[in-house]
Design an enzyme around this catalytic site. Structure first.
Site, short mmCIF file in Angstrom:
data_model
loop_
_atom_site.label_atom_id
_atom_site.label_comp_id
_atom_site.label_asym_id
_atom_site.label_seq_id
_atom_site.Cartn_x
_atom_site.Cartn_y
_atom_site.Cartn_z
N THR A 1 37.84 79.46 35.63
CA THR A 1 37.18 79.91 36.88
C THR A 1 36.51 78.72 37.56
O THR A 1 36.00 77.83 36.87
CB THR A 1 36.11 80.97 36.54
N GLY A 2 36.49 78.74 38.89
CA GLY A 2 35.75 77.71 39.62
C GLY A 2 36.61 77.03 40.67
O GLY A 2 37.80 77.33 40.82
N SER A 3 36.00 76.08 41.38
CA SER A 3 36.71 75.46 42.50
C SER A 3 37.85 74.55 42.01
O SER A 3 38.89 74.44 42.68
CB SER A 3 35.72 74.66 43.35
N GLU B 1 35.32 83.04 29.75
CA GLU B 1 35.96 81.73 29.57
C GLU B 1 36.02 81.39 28.08
O GLU B 1 37.04 80.93 27.57
CB GLU B 1 35.18 80.65 30.33
N GLY C 1 37.68 74.23 34.25
CA GLY C 1 36.80 73.15 34.67
C GLY C 1 35.58 73.05 33.77
O GLY C 1 35.50 73.72 32.74
C1 5RP Z 1 32.53 78.65 35.79
C2 5RP Z 1 32.68 77.32 35.14
C3 5RP Z 1 33.34 76.24 35.93
O1 5RP Z 1 34.41 75.74 35.19
C4 5RP Z 1 32.34 75.13 36.18
O2 5RP Z 1 31.20 75.68 36.81
C5 5RP Z 1 32.95 74.04 37.07
O3 5RP Z 1 33.13 74.52 38.36
P1 5RP Z 1 33.83 73.71 39.49
O4 5RP Z 1 35.28 73.54 39.10
O5 5RP Z 1 33.66 74.58 40.71
O6 5RP Z 1 33.14 72.38 39.64
O7 5RP Z 1 32.30 77.10 34.02
O8 5RP Z 1 31.80 79.54 34.99
#
Ligand code: 5RP
Length: 224
Positions: free
Chosen positions: A32-34, A107, A86
């Site tokens: 999850t995440g960008s 996750e 991520g």
């Molecule tokens: C979500 C996460 C994401 O992997 C982490 O916050 C990194 O996020 P991004 O890819 O947006 O920088 O652990 O729960």
């Protein structure tokens, strides 16, 4: 003249590199995440070569489905070859802090089923010692104050993440000022507090491979 590359472009480059780890006809574990959003978008190019995905959040499930990628229930899957996700911070030992997007518990569950954890990140996520990023802890709502007091005893300053409810109906405490010299031990100590669902230290089961996007290109680091 060297061209400036944005943080988002570094995330995207790392995400695209991760496609090389996806095996034909496999079901892919998706975080999850960008950064993962870039990975999901890149998966479209090989969607006819994979059987589908297992997702770690409602957000990723929605994006996968919008791209026509089938999302399987983890309960029907024995094992996954790879899990791609991520991180908020990652060390050279490939221990991580995760959970900035509040999806840490799912996750960790999907990662536990996978043979290989591929972490994708831009270079700003690399750290010597974990803990500058506040450590997310998912907590059963009625235990919030009790868990916060226990986290203070461990040396942290917990802060309630206002307005956030996880996909599992719980709340998040972000723990500031922890000195994380032994991430495996701290991960276990925090998880042992009654009312904690899990915490965002991924050290007991860290990543196997780290793909870092940087201005000099992507770097792939695999632990022996
Ligand atoms: C979500 C996460 C994401 O992997 C982490 O916050 C990194 O996020 P991004 O890819 O947006 O920088 O652990 O729960």
């Amino acid at each position: 003249m060297s061209q400036k590359i944005s943080q988002d472009e570094m995330k995207k480059a790392a995400a695209i590199e991760a496609l090389a780890f996806v095996k034909n006809n496999s079901i892919v574990g998706v975080g999850t995440g960008s950064t993962v959003n870039h990975f999901i978008d890149a998966l479209v190019d090989i969607k006819y070569k994979i059987a589908g995905a297992v997702s770690s959040s409602q957000e990723s499930t929605k994006r996968l489905k919008a791209h026509g990628i089938e999302v399987f229930d983890l309960n029907n899957i024995d094992t996954l070859d790879v899990y791609v996700d991520g991180a908020d911070e990652v060390t050279k030992h490939l221990h991580m802090i995760k959970g900035g997007g509040a999806a840490l518990t799912r996750e960790k569950i999907v990662a536990a089923v996978a043979k290989e954890f591929i972490c994708i990140a831009d270079e700003s996520k690399q750290v010597e010692v974990l803990g500058n990023f506040p450590l997310p802890v998912e907590v059963i709502p009625m235990a919030r104050s009790y868990v916060a007091r226990e986290l203070v005893k461990l040396g942290g300053d917990p802060e309630y993440r206002q307005g956030v409810v996880t996909d599992n109906g719980n709340v998040i405490l972000d723990v500031h000022n922890l000195e994380i010299t032994d991430p495996i031990a701290l991960e276990q100590s925090i998880n042992a507090i009654v009312g904690v669902v899990t915490n965002g230290l991924f050290a007991h089961r860290g990543a196997n491979t780290l793909i870092i996007g940087s201005p000099d290109g992507t770097k792939v680091i695999t632990l022996p």
